[in-house]
Design a protein around this motif. Structure first.
Motif, mmCIF file in Angstrom:
data_model
loop_
_atom_site.group_PDB
_atom_site.id
_atom_site.type_symbol
_atom_site.label_atom_id
_atom_site.label_comp_id
_atom_site.label_asym_id
_atom_site.label_seq_id
_atom_site.Cartn_x
_atom_site.Cartn_y
_atom_site.Cartn_z
ATOM 1 N N VAL A 105 0.859 -1.184 0.000
ATOM 2 C CA VAL A 105 0.000 0.000 0.000
ATOM 3 C C VAL A 105 0.899 1.239 0.000
ATOM 4 O O VAL A 105 2.119 1.128 0.101
ATOM 5 N N LEU A 106 0.278 2.397 -0.102
ATOM 6 C CA LEU A 106 1.030 3.655 -0.147
ATOM 7 C C LEU A 106 1.292 4.172 1.267
ATOM 8 O O LEU A 106 0.369 4.297 2.077
ATOM 9 N N PHE A 107 2.551 4.460 1.559
ATOM 10 C CA PHE A 107 2.931 5.144 2.799
ATOM 11 C C PHE A 107 3.186 6.600 2.416
ATOM 12 O O PHE A 107 3.859 6.862 1.406
ATOM 13 N N TYR A 108 2.654 7.551 3.202
ATOM 14 C CA TYR A 108 2.899 8.946 2.848
ATOM 15 C C TYR A 108 3.024 9.813 4.100
ATOM 16 O O TYR A 108 2.451 9.500 5.151
ATOM 17 N N ARG A 109 3.795 10.898 3.999
ATOM 18 C CA ARG A 109 4.000 11.819 5.107
ATOM 19 C C ARG A 109 2.821 12.801 5.152
ATOM 20 O O ARG A 109 2.667 13.644 4.276
ATOM 21 N N THR A 110 1.991 12.654 6.185
ATOM 22 C CA THR A 110 0.797 13.497 6.301
ATOM 23 C C THR A 110 1.170 14.946 6.643
ATOM 24 O O THR A 110 0.542 15.886 6.153
ATOM 25 N N ASP A 111 2.223 15.116 7.469
ATOM 26 C CA ASP A 111 2.616 16.484 7.860
ATOM 27 C C ASP A 111 3.131 17.272 6.658
ATOM 28 O O ASP A 111 2.782 18.443 6.463
ATOM 29 N N LEU A 112 3.927 16.623 5.797
ATOM 30 C CA LEU A 112 4.468 17.303 4.615
ATOM 31 C C LEU A 112 3.385 17.515 3.558
ATOM 32 O O LEU A 112 3.442 18.471 2.788
ATOM 33 N N ALA A 113 2.386 16.622 3.557
ATOM 34 C CA ALA A 113 1.266 16.798 2.622
ATOM 35 C C ALA A 113 0.506 18.075 2.998
ATOM 36 O O ALA A 113 0.141 18.876 2.130
ATOM 37 N N GLU A 114 0.285 18.269 4.306
ATOM 38 C CA GLU A 114 -0.396 19.496 4.768
ATOM 39 C C GLU A 114 0.376 20.729 4.336
ATOM 40 O O GLU A 114 -0.198 21.713 3.877
ATOM 41 N N LYS A 115 1.704 20.648 4.501
ATOM 42 C CA LYS A 115 2.572 21.754 4.091
ATOM 43 C C LYS A 115 2.406 22.040 2.591
ATOM 44 O O LYS A 115 2.499 23.185 2.145
ATOM 45 N N ALA A 116 2.122 20.977 1.823
ATOM 46 C CA ALA A 116 1.946 21.122 0.373
ATOM 47 C C ALA A 116 0.496 21.477 0.029
ATOM 48 O O ALA A 116 0.114 21.538 -1.137
ATOM 49 N N GLY A 117 -0.341 21.678 1.076
ATOM 50 C CA GLY A 117 -1.731 22.065 0.853
ATOM 51 C C GLY A 117 -2.649 20.904 0.515
ATOM 52 O O GLY A 117 -3.695 21.080 -0.107
ATOM 53 N N ILE A 118 -2.258 19.688 0.916
ATOM 54 C CA ILE A 118 -3.075 18.504 0.607
ATOM 55 C C ILE A 118 -3.494 17.826 1.907
ATOM 56 O O ILE A 118 -2.661 17.566 2.770
ATOM 57 N N ASP A 119 -4.809 17.561 2.052
ATOM 58 C CA ASP A 119 -5.258 17.016 3.337
ATOM 59 C C ASP A 119 -5.779 15.584 3.254
ATOM 60 O O ASP A 119 -6.347 15.065 4.203
ATOM 61 N N LYS A 120 -5.600 14.940 2.076
ATOM 62 C CA LYS A 120 -6.021 13.538 2.010
ATOM 63 C C LYS A 120 -5.128 12.777 1.037
ATOM 64 O O LYS A 120 -4.485 13.385 0.179
ATOM 65 N N PRO A 121 -5.090 11.452 1.158
ATOM 66 C CA PRO A 121 -4.212 10.684 0.261
ATOM 67 C C PRO A 121 -4.726 10.721 -1.175
ATOM 68 O O PRO A 121 -5.898 11.022 -1.416
ATOM 69 N N PRO A 122 -3.862 10.419 -2.144
ATOM 70 C CA PRO A 122 -4.268 10.458 -3.549
ATOM 71 C C PRO A 122 -5.265 9.346 -3.877
ATOM 72 O O PRO A 122 -5.026 8.185 -3.553
ATOM 73 N N ALA A 123 -6.374 9.698 -4.506
ATOM 74 C CA ALA A 123 -7.410 8.711 -4.835
ATOM 75 C C ALA A 123 -7.138 8.033 -6.176
ATOM 76 O O ALA A 123 -7.449 6.866 -6.369
ATOM 77 N N THR A 124 -6.542 8.771 -7.114
ATOM 78 C CA THR A 124 -6.306 8.231 -8.460
ATOM 79 C C THR A 124 -4.825 8.317 -8.813
ATOM 80 O O THR A 124 -4.060 9.019 -8.138
ATOM 81 N N MET A 125 -4.443 7.637 -9.886
ATOM 82 C CA MET A 125 -3.047 7.706 -10.350
ATOM 83 C C MET A 125 -2.666 9.137 -10.751
ATOM 84 O O MET A 125 -1.533 9.558 -10.550
ATOM 85 N N ALA A 126 -3.630 9.890 -11.297
ATOM 86 C CA ALA A 126 -3.349 11.293 -11.646
ATOM 87 C C ALA A 126 -3.081 12.099 -10.378
ATOM 88 O O ALA A 126 -2.171 12.939 -10.326
ATOM 89 N N ASP A 127 -3.869 11.821 -9.315
ATOM 90 C CA ASP A 127 -3.653 12.493 -8.023
ATOM 91 C C ASP A 127 -2.260 12.165 -7.463
ATOM 92 O O ASP A 127 -1.617 13.004 -6.833
#
Length: 414
Positions: free
Chosen positions: A148-170
């Motif tokens: 499965v996908l592991f992702y940094r939630t804190d850095l995602a927030e910094k990048a303005g993203i608040d949820k994991p990617p739903a699609t391959m384009a995301d």
């Protein structure tokens, strides 16, 4: 370093074997389960070490049984098993990885599973299928594995993203946002080449609707779906989102902790590694299902337990395998190893039922896909490893690379 070996393990562990059966050739020489006897067991890597503890508990409750557990390194497992099989010296019970199953079933050294004792419906479909060759099952699923996908939630927030990617384009947009807005060095860690690169590629390939060998045994690695998946995979390297050269034995968790790699696909044991090695990272990372292309499909791996066709302790071997693969034994094994239970009942209570992170794995396992059992699995996947590498290194297009792999694999499928 056991997680690096685990990557290999699951390739190997893709199919597994418990063989118990009618063609044992021991001429009724089977010792009764209740008699005093010694059972020999080979298990790989970390599993081999942890199984010795379980064996002690089993011996206390079953005083007539002595268990001799031998841990075997994944790096030497294949050659050791082949040599033992050829010499008629396989242990009573052996852990089998998925990519071995076709070969050992073909040698006739495994006992078919007693389907009155072990029921297909108790296990994840992909796990049972991994041990089934030409309609006969040779291994009882022990644990399952997927990515499965592991992702940094804190850095995602910094990048303005608040949820994991739903699609391959995301996923690609998120990799770009991590780099441009959160200042990470890379966007996503995926393997650029070398042994078992195919494992890194499976989530892209399967989610796009592609496969290497079809269910009916045809090479289909250059299908339009597969080409599309490899173009997608290659784009991360072309755009500088993924690193083009990764040394063997690379430990992605270090860079994930540092923040230079904010996303990667990984197996279940990585959760324990992150908790143990980087406690300060707690609350700053999450897991998410493979982003959807046509669907969200990851690879299925894991191991089975097989019984040697030559064993004269089949009844006792079956009993020990029942103990390891029933819901209680499976929950206990999860607590000891973080290996995901192959028996679906085990997921209905305790942490396996309530932990939101584990729910992501449970959902991924529903659709996880096992590679069809092939005699020459390892040779087939090595051709795909080479094709992927030629694309990530910018040496050829996805179509050229897969056309070449297709012509090589056609000569290897059974």
């Amino acid at each position: 370093m056991h997680h690096a070996a685990r990557t290999v393990s699951w390739a190997l562990a893709l199919a597994s074997a418990l063989t118990l059966t009618a063609c044992g050739g021991s001429g009724g020489g089977d010792v009764a389960a209740g008699d005093k006897q010694t059972l020999t067991v080979w298990a790989m890597g970390t599993e081999g070490e942890k199984l010795a503890d379980v064996a002690k508990a089993y011996e206390k409750a079953n005083t007539n049984i002595t268990l001799k557990v031998t841990p075997v390194g994944w790096d030497v497992a294949h050659q050791k098993l082949v040599a033992a099989a050829a010499a008629g010296r396989l242990p009573d019970i052996v852990q089998m990885g998925g990519s071995y199953m076709g070969e050992f079933a073909d040698m006739g050294v495994l006992e078919p599973v007693d389907t009155k004792v072990f029921k297909e419906g108790d296990f994840f479909p992909a796990a049972w299928k991994q041990s089934t060759v030409d309609g006969k099952t040779y291994g009882v699923p022990w644990y399952v594995d997927t990515r499965v996908l592991f992702y940094r939630t804190d850095l995602a927030e910094k990048a303005g993203i608040d949820k994991p990617p739903a699609t391959m384009a995301d996923l690609r947009a998120m990799a770009e946002a991590y780099q441009s807005r959160a200042g990470t060095k890379w966007g996503l860690s995926i393997q650029p080449g070398g042994l078992d690169t195919v494992q890194s590629f499976y989530p892209f390939l399967y989610s796009a609707g592609g496969e290497i060998v079809s269910e009916d045994g045809k090479a289909v690695v250059n299908s339009p779906e597969a080409v599309k998946a490899l173009e997608n995979y290659g784009s991360y390297f072309r755009k500088g989102l993924s690193e083009k050269s990764v040394r063997p034995g690379y430990d992605v968790t270090k860079d994930f902790n540092k923040g230079s790699v904010p996303m990667f696909f990984g197996g279940p044991w990585i959760m324990g590694l992150l908790d143990d090695n980087y406690p300060d990272l707690k609350g700053k990372w999450g897991v998410a299902n493979v982003p959807v292309d046509k669907a969200s499909v990851s690879m299925a791996g894991g191991s089975s337990l097989a019984v040697s066709a030559d064993s004269s302790h089949k009844a006792a071997a079956r009993k020990f395998i029942q103990y390891l693969t029933d819901p209680k034994g499976q929950a206990d094994w999860y607590d000891r190893t973080r290996d995901l239970p192959a028996n679906t009942e085990a997921w209905k209570s305790g942490k396996l039922a309530t932990d939101p992170g584990l729910a992501v794995w449970r959902k991924q396992l529903e659709t996880a896909k096992a590679a069809p059992v092939q005699l020459k699995s390892t040779e087939i996947t090595s051709k795909v490893d080479t094709a992927i590498e030629s694309v990530t290194q910018g040496k050829s297009s996805a179509k050229e690379a897969l056309d070449k792999a297709q012509s090589q694999i056609q000569g290897l499928v059974k």
